[in-house]
Design a protein around this motif. Structure first.
Motif, PDB file in Angstrom:
ATOM      1  N   TYR A   1      -6.711   5.688  -5.659  1.00  0.00           N
ATOM      2  CA  TYR A   1      -6.127   5.717  -4.310  1.00  0.00           C
ATOM      3  C   TYR A   1      -7.189   5.378  -3.257  1.00  0.00           C
ATOM      4  O   TYR A   1      -6.954   4.564  -2.346  1.00  0.00           O
ATOM      5  N   LEU A   2      -8.345   6.019  -3.442  1.00  0.00           N
ATOM      6  CA  LEU A   2      -9.429   5.754  -2.482  1.00  0.00           C
ATOM      7  C   LEU A   2      -9.869   4.298  -2.528  1.00  0.00           C
ATOM      8  O   LEU A   2     -10.096   3.655  -1.505  1.00  0.00           O
ATOM      9  N   GLU A   3      -9.977   3.749  -3.776  1.00  0.00           N
ATOM     10  CA  GLU A   3     -10.388   2.339  -3.909  1.00  0.00           C
ATOM     11  C   GLU A   3      -9.392   1.404  -3.201  1.00  0.00           C
ATOM     12  O   GLU A   3      -9.766   0.463  -2.508  1.00  0.00           O
ATOM     13  N   ARG A   4      -8.099   1.680  -3.428  1.00  0.00           N
ATOM     14  CA  ARG A   4      -7.082   0.813  -2.817  1.00  0.00           C
ATOM     15  C   ARG A   4      -7.039   0.978  -1.291  1.00  0.00           C
ATOM     16  O   ARG A   4      -6.779   0.022  -0.559  1.00  0.00           O
ATOM     17  N   THR A   5      -7.315   2.218  -0.863  1.00  0.00           N
ATOM     18  CA  THR A   5      -7.378   2.434   0.591  1.00  0.00           C
ATOM     19  C   THR A   5      -8.516   1.616   1.204  1.00  0.00           C
ATOM     20  O   THR A   5      -8.356   0.982   2.252  1.00  0.00           O
ATOM     21  N   ASP A   6      -9.661   1.631   0.463  1.00  0.00           N
ATOM     22  CA  ASP A   6     -10.794   0.837   0.942  1.00  0.00           C
ATOM     23  C   ASP A   6     -10.430  -0.654   0.976  1.00  0.00           C
ATOM     24  O   ASP A   6     -10.788  -1.380   1.909  1.00  0.00           O
ATOM     25  N   LEU A   7      -9.714  -1.084  -0.079  1.00  0.00           N
ATOM     26  CA  LEU A   7      -9.311  -2.503  -0.139  1.00  0.00           C
ATOM     27  C   LEU A   7      -8.423  -2.869   1.053  1.00  0.00           C
ATOM     28  O   LEU A   7      -8.618  -3.891   1.725  1.00  0.00           O
TER      29      LEU A   7
ATOM     30  N   MET B   1      -8.267  -1.369   3.910  1.00  0.00           N
ATOM     31  CA  MET B   1      -9.054  -1.368   5.151  1.00  0.00           C
ATOM     32  C   MET B   1      -9.854  -2.656   5.281  1.00  0.00           C
ATOM     33  O   MET B   1      -9.955  -3.249   6.357  1.00  0.00           O
ATOM     34  N   GLY B   2     -10.416  -3.085   4.120  1.00  0.00           N
ATOM     35  CA  GLY B   2     -11.171  -4.354   4.149  1.00  0.00           C
ATOM     36  C   GLY B   2     -10.288  -5.516   4.545  1.00  0.00           C
ATOM     37  O   GLY B   2     -10.652  -6.349   5.387  1.00  0.00           O
TER      38      GLY B   2
ATOM     39  N   GLN C   1      -9.251   8.621  -7.326  1.00  0.00           N
ATOM     40  CA  GLN C   1     -10.266   7.580  -7.183  1.00  0.00           C
ATOM     41  C   GLN C   1      -9.618   6.224  -6.925  1.00  0.00           C
ATOM     42  O   GLN C   1     -10.026   5.451  -6.049  1.00  0.00           O
TER      43      GLN C   1
ATOM     44  N   TYR D   1       0.834  -1.199   0.000  1.00  0.00           N
ATOM     45  CA  TYR D   1       0.000   0.000   0.000  1.00  0.00           C
ATOM     46  C   TYR D   1       0.875   1.259   0.000  1.00  0.00           C
ATOM     47  O   TYR D   1       0.609   2.219  -0.744  1.00  0.00           O
TER      48      TYR D   1
END
Lengths: 505, 123
Positions: A186-192, A194-195, A184, A43
């Motif tokens: 970056y946000l998607e990968r951040t969400d990933l 976190m998941g 966008q 990350y």
């Protein structure tokens, strides 16, 4: 169905040993905990790449587009100022602004990272080239004083300028859109991430729970039970740590093992000694048996001789001593053979009281010769038990004669008959022979029942051993007490299966 | 008319005891045959001289006293037998008359005498 599942579950669990289960859980925890940092590294690398792309390149390109636009606006302003004032200094500034534009354009070219952007930059370069040539023509016309032509050209150049700005706007829009997409992503990968982190925490917690379950249920609890015992009793009082308690227990166990080993060695030595004694006993019994026959012949001849001899007093004394010593040898041989080859018990219902009476009748003259008075202490005759009266009589004779021989100056004997209950044996019968002799020194008390142990010069050392054997063959035991200065007391005790409900009298 | 003197068979493994008993019973007027083994006992009893009583050493050998006494009881049921035995020695038929073997042989002589007189050796 549920039961079958549980059973199969138990079977599958039991296939994995404790060590394998612990290793598996530890491996799972390690894996999950390693995955976390790996994802974080990934990350961080991804974020750095995004930052580099956005900040270093896309932002630089956007800035360059801004600078190009500014340079264009400046050029338009400088040209307009020149038209209005005719000051040549505005032309110098215009030239400088053009160099600035070209420099930004060149920098933009070198840092391009998208084909679409490259096409736009080439379009901007081409449009700028056309715009610059047209603008130079207008300036030339103004310098030549051809004002009307210059104005006409000027309007035409305005369209080129607008086209060029539009290209710059498209370039800026391209990079804005690109930065928005990067954001966008970056946000998607951040969400990933976190998941993944949430899943990791759940897996971590689950594995930790199972590891704790295995550690507590299958390691710590067994250790606690081992330390404190199955009934929860403290084995090592004062120790709160199970491991210390187990250590203590293990040390105790080691001591027990050492003691058991020592006992075993002693038992083995005793056994070897017993085997040697048994062998020696057999040999000695054989010898004694062989001796007995010629000894009987000697006794018979002596008996025959004494009838016809007329001896003087000293010769008579010699003869009597010889006869006495031969009698002594005969007693020793007889006792030894009886001890070595005990006769079989012939049990029959008999009262110990009757045995006592018969024995005293038998020994009446001997007791008188020893100057010993015997008293029987009996509240009522002892109940009948199954025993060999001849053997019991022999045992009692030995005890009474033993007491008589101990009382050299004469004395008294009390034969006390007792009944009672002695746990765990239950009801018992006892016959106690108490004398008023000198008693037995405490160090000798433990040895008096050993074969061949005697304190008398003429004893065979087998009398009490024979009594002990007779009593034990009847399932009983014999004890000896000798309170200092108060004679000796021998007690024959026999378990009694018959009448119940009476107690020690 | 004089009574014929009774004939005894003294069976004793020890030769000296045997000879002593022969002499002592001879002095008492008995006719004495001696035997040093079980086989000799059977030979004497099967011989031409009729034996009135047998003094048998319980420890006699070949065949030993334990197996000899049942044989004697079966072959010579009317023959009085005195078992000369050490105390505690278990041999022979309990129905036989037993005399303890020791230095005093007068008891043996008395028992034999009573046995021949009355058919019962008890004192």
């Amino acid at each position: 169905m549920t039961t079958a599942t549980q059973v199969s579950g138990k079977k599958s669990r039991s296939r994995l040993g404790l060590r394998a289960r612990v290793y598996l859980l530890l491996g799972g925890l390690l894996f999950v905990n390693m995955i976390g940092p790996i994802i974080m590294i990934w990350y961080a690398a991804m974020a750095r790449d995004l930052y580099t792309t956005t900040a270093d390149k896309d932002l630089a390109a956007l800035t360059a587009a801004h600078e190009l636009e500014n340079a264009l606006l400046n050029q338009k302003g400088y040209a307009t100022y020149y038209y209005l004032s005719r000051e040549p200094s505005w032309l110098l500034k215009l030239a400088e602004s053009r160099r600035t534009f070209e420099l930004w354009l060149e920098r933009t070219r070198t840092e391009l990272n998208a084909p679409e952007a490259a096409v736009l930059v080439e379009e901007i370069a081409a449009a700028y080239k056309r715009y610059a040539v047209a603008k130079d023509n207008v300036i030339d016309l103004y310098q030549q004083g051809r004002m009307e032509s210059a104005k006409d050209q000027h309007w035409a150049v305005r369209d080129d300028f607008d086209g060029l700005r539009e290209l710059c706007d498209r370039f800026k829009t391209f990079y804005r859109e690109r930065m928005r997409r990067t954001s966008q992503l970056y946000l998607e990968r951040t969400d990933l991430v976190m998941g993944v982190a949430v899943v990791g925490v759940v897996i971590n917690a689950t594995l930790g729970f199972f590891l704790a379950y295995v550690l507590v249920g299958q390691i710590l609890d067994p250790i606690r039970r081992l330390a404190w015992g199955d009934h929860g009793k403290t084995v090592a009082v004062g120790l709160s740590d199970e491991v210390k308690a187990i250590g203590q227990k293990f040390r105790d166990l080691e001591k027990d093992v050492d003691q058991a080993h020592l006992d075993l060695e002693q038992s083995r030595d005793h056994l070897m000694q017993s085997e040697k004694l048994a062998m020696a006993g057999k040999l000695a019994a054989g010898v004694a048996h062989t001796i007995r026959n010629p000894l009987t012949s000697v006794k018979m001849r002596l008996f025959s001789l004494q009838r016809g001899l007329k001896l003087d007093p000293s010769q008579q004394e010699d003869f009597e001593v010889i006869a006495e010593e031969i009698g002594h040898i005969d007693t020793i041989v007889r006792n030894f053979l009886e001890f070595a080859r005990p006769p079989k018990l012939t049990a029959q219902p008999v009262s110990l009281s009757a045995v006592v009476d018969t024995t005293l009748t038998l020994l009446k003259h001997r007791l008188e010769s020893y100057n010993v008075a015997v008293t029987v202490d009996r509240s009522r005759p002892l109940p009948v038990l199954n025993a060999d009266p001849d053997q019991l009589k022999e045992g009692l004779v030995n005890l009474v004669l033993n007491a008589c021989e101990a009382m050299v100056e004469g004395g008294s004997i009390v034969i006390r008959e007792e009944t009672g209950v002695l746990e765990p044996h239950g009801p018992i019968l006892a016959v106690r022979v108490i004398d008023t002799g000198p008693g037995i020194p405490p160090p000798l008390l433990e040895r008096i029942f050993q074969p061949f142990f005697t304190t008398k010069g003429e004893g065979s050392g087998l009398g009490l051993a024979i009594v002990k054997r007779i009593v034990e063959e009847h399932g009983g035991w014999i004890t000896a007490q000798s309170p200092e200065g108060r004679g000796a007391s021998f007690t024959m005790v026999f378990p009694y299966e018959g009448e119940r409900g009476w107690h020690r009298s | 008319m004089n009574r014929p003197r009774p004939i005894l068979c003294i069976a004793e493994r020890n030769a000296n005891i045997r000879e002593l008993l022969r002499r002592e019973f001879g002095r008492e007027g008995y006719g004495v045959l001696t035997a040093g083994s079980g086989a000799e006992v059977l030979m004497r009893l099967a011989g031409p001289v009729s034996v009135d009583a047998l003094v048998l050493d319980a420890e006699i050998a070949d065949p030993d006293g334990g197996s000899l006494t049942p044989l004697l009881t079966r072959l010579y049921p009317g023959l009085p037998v005195v078992l000369h035995v050490y105390p505690g020695f278990e041999a022979g038929d309990d129905r036989l008359v037993r005399v303890e073997k020791g230095g005093d042989f007068e008891r043996l002589k008395g028992t034999v005498h009573r046995l021949l007189e009355t058919g019962n050796g008890a004192a």
